[in-house]
Design a protein around this motif. Structure first.
Motif, PDB file in Angstrom:
ATOM      1  N   ALA A 143      68.242  31.442  30.341  1.00  0.00           N
ATOM      2  CA  ALA A 143      69.140  31.852  29.248  1.00  0.00           C
ATOM      3  C   ALA A 143      69.765  30.630  28.582  1.00  0.00           C
ATOM      4  CB  ALA A 143      70.225  32.779  29.783  1.00  0.00           C
ATOM      5  N   LYS A 144      70.164  29.653  29.394  1.00  0.00           N
ATOM      6  CA  LYS A 144      70.725  28.423  28.833  1.00  0.00           C
ATOM      7  C   LYS A 144      69.682  27.678  28.013  1.00  0.00           C
ATOM      8  CE  LYS A 144      74.181  27.573  32.468  1.00  0.00           C
ATOM      9  NZ  LYS A 144      74.605  26.634  33.541  1.00  0.00           N
ATOM     10  N   ALA A 145      68.447  27.625  28.535  1.00  0.00           N
ATOM     11  CA  ALA A 145      67.368  26.941  27.818  1.00  0.00           C
ATOM     12  C   ALA A 145      67.067  27.638  26.497  1.00  0.00           C
ATOM     13  CB  ALA A 145      66.116  26.875  28.691  1.00  0.00           C
ATOM     14  N   ASP A 146      67.070  28.971  26.522  1.00  0.00           N
ATOM     15  CA  ASP A 146      66.818  29.740  25.293  1.00  0.00           C
ATOM     16  C   ASP A 146      67.914  29.473  24.263  1.00  0.00           C
ATOM     17  OD1 ASP A 146      64.561  30.781  26.442  1.00  0.00           O
ATOM     18  OD2 ASP A 146      65.478  32.697  27.000  1.00  0.00           O
ATOM     19  N   ASP A 147      69.158  29.409  24.743  1.00  0.00           N
ATOM     20  CA  ASP A 147      70.282  29.151  23.836  1.00  0.00           C
ATOM     21  C   ASP A 147      70.177  27.752  23.235  1.00  0.00           C
ATOM     22  OD1 ASP A 147      73.088  29.700  22.795  1.00  0.00           O
ATOM     23  OD2 ASP A 147      73.444  27.908  24.005  1.00  0.00           O
ATOM     24  N   ALA A 148      69.850  26.763  24.088  1.00  0.00           N
ATOM     25  CA  ALA A 148      69.713  25.385  23.603  1.00  0.00           C
ATOM     26  C   ALA A 148      68.558  25.274  22.613  1.00  0.00           C
ATOM     27  CB  ALA A 148      69.497  24.432  24.781  1.00  0.00           C
ATOM     28  N   THR A 149      67.478  25.987  22.888  1.00  0.00           N
ATOM     29  CA  THR A 149      66.324  25.968  21.982  1.00  0.00           C
ATOM     30  C   THR A 149      66.683  26.578  20.638  1.00  0.00           C
ATOM     31  OG1 THR A 149      64.769  26.114  23.841  1.00  0.00           O
ATOM     32  CG2 THR A 149      63.937  26.738  21.671  1.00  0.00           C
ATOM     33  N   ALA A 150      67.434  27.668  20.667  1.00  0.00           N
ATOM     34  CA  ALA A 150      67.855  28.320  19.416  1.00  0.00           C
ATOM     35  C   ALA A 150      68.758  27.389  18.615  1.00  0.00           C
ATOM     36  CB  ALA A 150      68.567  29.627  19.723  1.00  0.00           C
ATOM     37  N   ARG A 151      69.679  26.693  19.324  1.00  0.00           N
ATOM     38  CA  ARG A 151      70.571  25.765  18.628  1.00  0.00           C
ATOM     39  C   ARG A 151      69.796  24.579  18.052  1.00  0.00           C
ATOM     40  NH1 ARG A 151      73.409  23.461  22.230  1.00  0.00           N
ATOM     41  NH2 ARG A 151      73.144  24.723  24.102  1.00  0.00           N
ATOM     42  N   ARG A 152      68.833  24.083  18.830  1.00  0.00           N
ATOM     43  CA  ARG A 152      68.003  22.981  18.327  1.00  0.00           C
ATOM     44  C   ARG A 152      67.205  23.405  17.100  1.00  0.00           C
ATOM     45  NH1 ARG A 152      62.622  22.034  21.360  1.00  0.00           N
ATOM     46  NH2 ARG A 152      62.330  23.957  20.163  1.00  0.00           N
ATOM     47  N   ASP A 153      66.593  24.571  17.180  1.00  0.00           N
ATOM     48  CA  ASP A 153      65.779  25.048  16.053  1.00  0.00           C
ATOM     49  C   ASP A 153      66.626  25.242  14.800  1.00  0.00           C
ATOM     50  OD1 ASP A 153      63.643  24.992  17.742  1.00  0.00           O
ATOM     51  OD2 ASP A 153      63.535  27.163  18.062  1.00  0.00           O
ATOM     52  N   ALA A 154      67.851  25.748  14.987  1.00  0.00           N
ATOM     53  CA  ALA A 154      68.743  25.949  13.845  1.00  0.00           C
ATOM     54  C   ALA A 154      69.127  24.606  13.225  1.00  0.00           C
ATOM     55  CB  ALA A 154      69.990  26.713  14.273  1.00  0.00           C
ATOM     56  N   ALA A 155      69.456  23.634  14.091  1.00  0.00           N
ATOM     57  CA  ALA A 155      69.839  22.310  13.594  1.00  0.00           C
ATOM     58  C   ALA A 155      68.666  21.636  12.893  1.00  0.00           C
ATOM     59  CB  ALA A 155      70.334  21.437  14.755  1.00  0.00           C
ATOM     60  N   GLN A 156      67.488  21.758  13.485  1.00  0.00           N
ATOM     61  CA  GLN A 156      66.303  21.179  12.858  1.00  0.00           C
ATOM     62  C   GLN A 156      66.010  21.842  11.519  1.00  0.00           C
ATOM     63  OE1 GLN A 156      63.179  21.532  15.824  1.00  0.00           O
ATOM     64  NE2 GLN A 156      63.570  19.484  16.623  1.00  0.00           N
ATOM     65  N   GLY A 157      66.225  23.136  11.453  1.00  0.00           N
ATOM     66  CA  GLY A 157      65.993  23.849  10.199  1.00  0.00           C
ATOM     67  C   GLY A 157      66.894  23.333   9.089  1.00  0.00           C
ATOM     68  N   GLU A 158      68.163  23.099   9.432  1.00  0.00           N
ATOM     69  CA  GLU A 158      69.106  22.576   8.439  1.00  0.00           C
ATOM     70  C   GLU A 158      68.702  21.168   7.999  1.00  0.00           C
ATOM     71  OE1 GLU A 158      73.005  22.737  10.038  1.00  0.00           O
ATOM     72  OE2 GLU A 158      73.075  24.930  10.183  1.00  0.00           O
ATOM     73  N   LEU A 159      68.333  20.330   8.972  1.00  0.00           N
ATOM     74  CA  LEU A 159      67.931  18.959   8.646  1.00  0.00           C
ATOM     75  C   LEU A 159      66.646  18.938   7.830  1.00  0.00           C
ATOM     76  CD1 LEU A 159      68.690  17.273  12.084  1.00  0.00           C
ATOM     77  CD2 LEU A 159      69.956  16.948   9.961  1.00  0.00           C
ATOM     78  N   ASP A 160      65.709  19.808   8.182  1.00  0.00           N
ATOM     79  CA  ASP A 160      64.446  19.872   7.444  1.00  0.00           C
ATOM     80  C   ASP A 160      64.671  20.332   6.004  1.00  0.00           C
ATOM     81  OD1 ASP A 160      63.135  19.033   9.692  1.00  0.00           O
ATOM     82  OD2 ASP A 160      62.384  21.014  10.268  1.00  0.00           O
ATOM     83  N   ALA A 161      65.583  21.278   5.829  1.00  0.00           N
ATOM     84  CA  ALA A 161      65.888  21.767   4.479  1.00  0.00           C
ATOM     85  C   ALA A 161      66.502  20.649   3.635  1.00  0.00           C
ATOM     86  CB  ALA A 161      66.836  22.953   4.553  1.00  0.00           C
ATOM     87  N   GLU A 162      67.417  19.888   4.258  1.00  0.00           N
ATOM     88  CA  GLU A 162      68.025  18.785   3.524  1.00  0.00           C
ATOM     89  C   GLU A 162      66.990  17.707   3.219  1.00  0.00           C
ATOM     90  OE1 GLU A 162      71.663  15.503   3.796  1.00  0.00           O
ATOM     91  OE2 GLU A 162      71.483  17.062   5.342  1.00  0.00           O
ATOM     92  N   ALA A 163      66.123  17.424   4.189  1.00  0.00           N
ATOM     93  CA  ALA A 163      65.085  16.415   3.983  1.00  0.00           C
ATOM     94  C   ALA A 163      64.145  16.816   2.854  1.00  0.00           C
ATOM     95  CB  ALA A 163      64.299  16.192   5.275  1.00  0.00           C
ATOM     96  N   ALA A 164      63.826  18.102   2.795  1.00  0.00           N
ATOM     97  CA  ALA A 164      62.952  18.586   1.720  1.00  0.00           C
ATOM     98  C   ALA A 164      63.619  18.401   0.363  1.00  0.00           C
ATOM     99  CB  ALA A 164      62.607  20.053   1.949  1.00  0.00           C
ATOM    100  N   SER A 165      64.923  18.667   0.300  1.00  0.00           N
ATOM    101  CA  SER A 165      65.670  18.503  -0.949  1.00  0.00           C
ATOM    102  C   SER A 165      65.729  17.035  -1.357  1.00  0.00           C
ATOM    103  CB  SER A 165      67.092  19.062  -0.775  1.00  0.00           C
ATOM    104  OG  SER A 165      67.866  18.825  -1.935  1.00  0.00           O
ATOM    105  N   VAL A 166      66.003  16.158  -0.383  1.00  0.00           N
ATOM    106  CA  VAL A 166      66.079  14.720  -0.661  1.00  0.00           C
ATOM    107  C   VAL A 166      64.713  14.191  -1.090  1.00  0.00           C
ATOM    108  CG1 VAL A 166      66.507  12.446   0.361  1.00  0.00           C
ATOM    109  CG2 VAL A 166      68.036  14.342   0.880  1.00  0.00           C
ATOM    110  N   THR A 167      63.656  14.684  -0.451  1.00  0.00           N
ATOM    111  CA  THR A 167      62.298  14.255  -0.795  1.00  0.00           C
ATOM    112  C   THR A 167      61.959  14.619  -2.237  1.00  0.00           C
ATOM    113  OG1 THR A 167      61.546  14.466   1.500  1.00  0.00           O
ATOM    114  CG2 THR A 167      59.856  14.485  -0.211  1.00  0.00           C
ATOM    115  N   LYS A 168      62.350  15.815  -2.659  1.00  0.00           N
ATOM    116  CA  LYS A 168      62.111  16.236  -4.049  1.00  0.00           C
ATOM    117  C   LYS A 168      62.858  15.333  -5.021  1.00  0.00           C
ATOM    118  CE  LYS A 168      60.959  21.148  -3.844  1.00  0.00           C
ATOM    119  NZ  LYS A 168      61.376  22.504  -4.281  1.00  0.00           N
TER     120      LYS A 168
END
Length: 246
Positions: A143-168
């Motif tokens: 359960a802890k691993a699943d929670d950490a994975t969800a938090r990581r994926d969410a953080a990566q999603g935000e960073l990826d979205a910003e990176a895509a915007s900066v790249t454009k």
């Protein structure tokens, strides 16, 4: 190489966006959830190994208990048959005497086997408790691993979205920079740790943070506004602005 002063200044905008992309990539790679997930994954591996060992022990004890109980049952059945023959009296005195001795032996054998059954049952119960405990621990860590994975994926999603915007944005600005100037910038950026162009601030190169000697500074001061000048210390493109003190 020559390039309009405005194009050279735009190069600083491209550089700022490239630095932001580097920062985002570093932040993505350095998310604390990565280490947390790695640690939890190691814990899960160890716990699952222990759980498999406990389950194997419980299963082995189960088979051992079944075998011991079958042995007890066989002895009990034989003792019952002997007792029935003894009670019937349909045998010679010698046979009856042998039956009595065998019943005593069977009673002792049954007692020994029942002790074995109890000992195996205790070991099996202990193994079952261990299985139950480890199952709960695996679930909790998972359960802890699943929670950490969800938090990581969410953080990566935000960073990826910003990176895509900066790249454009970077593509848009870089598209307005002359190709030969951009090519030089990209080559220097690759060689110089991600920084290919730097602002000249008074006599200081903001790329290497070194102060230009007066001779070099005077040469830059004398250069044509559209001349692309380089830092003598780090070879980066030096972009002249109103803050350069020229």
């Amino acid at each position: 190489m020559n390039a309009a002063p405005a194009d050279q200044i735009r190069l600083l905008d491209v550089q700022a966006l490239d630095i932001r992309l580097q920062q985002l990539a570093h932040k993505r790679k350095s998310l604390p959830e990565h280490a947390e997930i790695e640690s939890l994954t190691k814990d899960l591996t160890q716990l699952r190994d222990l759980l498999v060992a406990a389950q194997t022990e419980e299963s082995d004890c189960g088979r051992e208990q079944t075998k011991a109980e079958q042995d007890v049952d066989q002895v009990r059945q034989r003792a019952a048959r002997d007792q029935q023959r003894l009670d019937s009296g349909a045998a010679s005195p010698r046979d009856l005497e042998n039956l009595q001795r065998e019943l005593v032996s069977l009673a002792k054998r049954q007692g020994d086997l029942e002790e074995i059954v109890l000992e195996v049952m205790e070991r099996r119960e202990s193994a079952q408790e261990r299985v139950s405990e480890l199952t709960e621990r695996v679930s909790a860590v998972q359960a802890k691993a699943d929670d950490a994975t969800a938090r990581r994926d969410a953080a990566q999603g935000e960073l990826d979205a910003e990176a895509a915007s900066v790249t454009k944005e970077r593509e848009l600005i870089a598209g307005s920079v002359p190709a030969d100037l951009l090519k030089l910038y990209d080559r220097l950026r690759e060689k110089q740790g991600g920084v290919g162009a730097a602002r000249l601030n008074q006599r200081r190169c903001e790329g290497c943070r070194m102060e230009l000697d007066i001779t070099e500074f005077n040469e830059i001061r004398a250069a044509a506004p559209d001349a692309v000048v380089r830092c003598e210390n780090c070879s980066r493109i030096l972009v002249r602005t109103s803050e350069s003190g020229l």
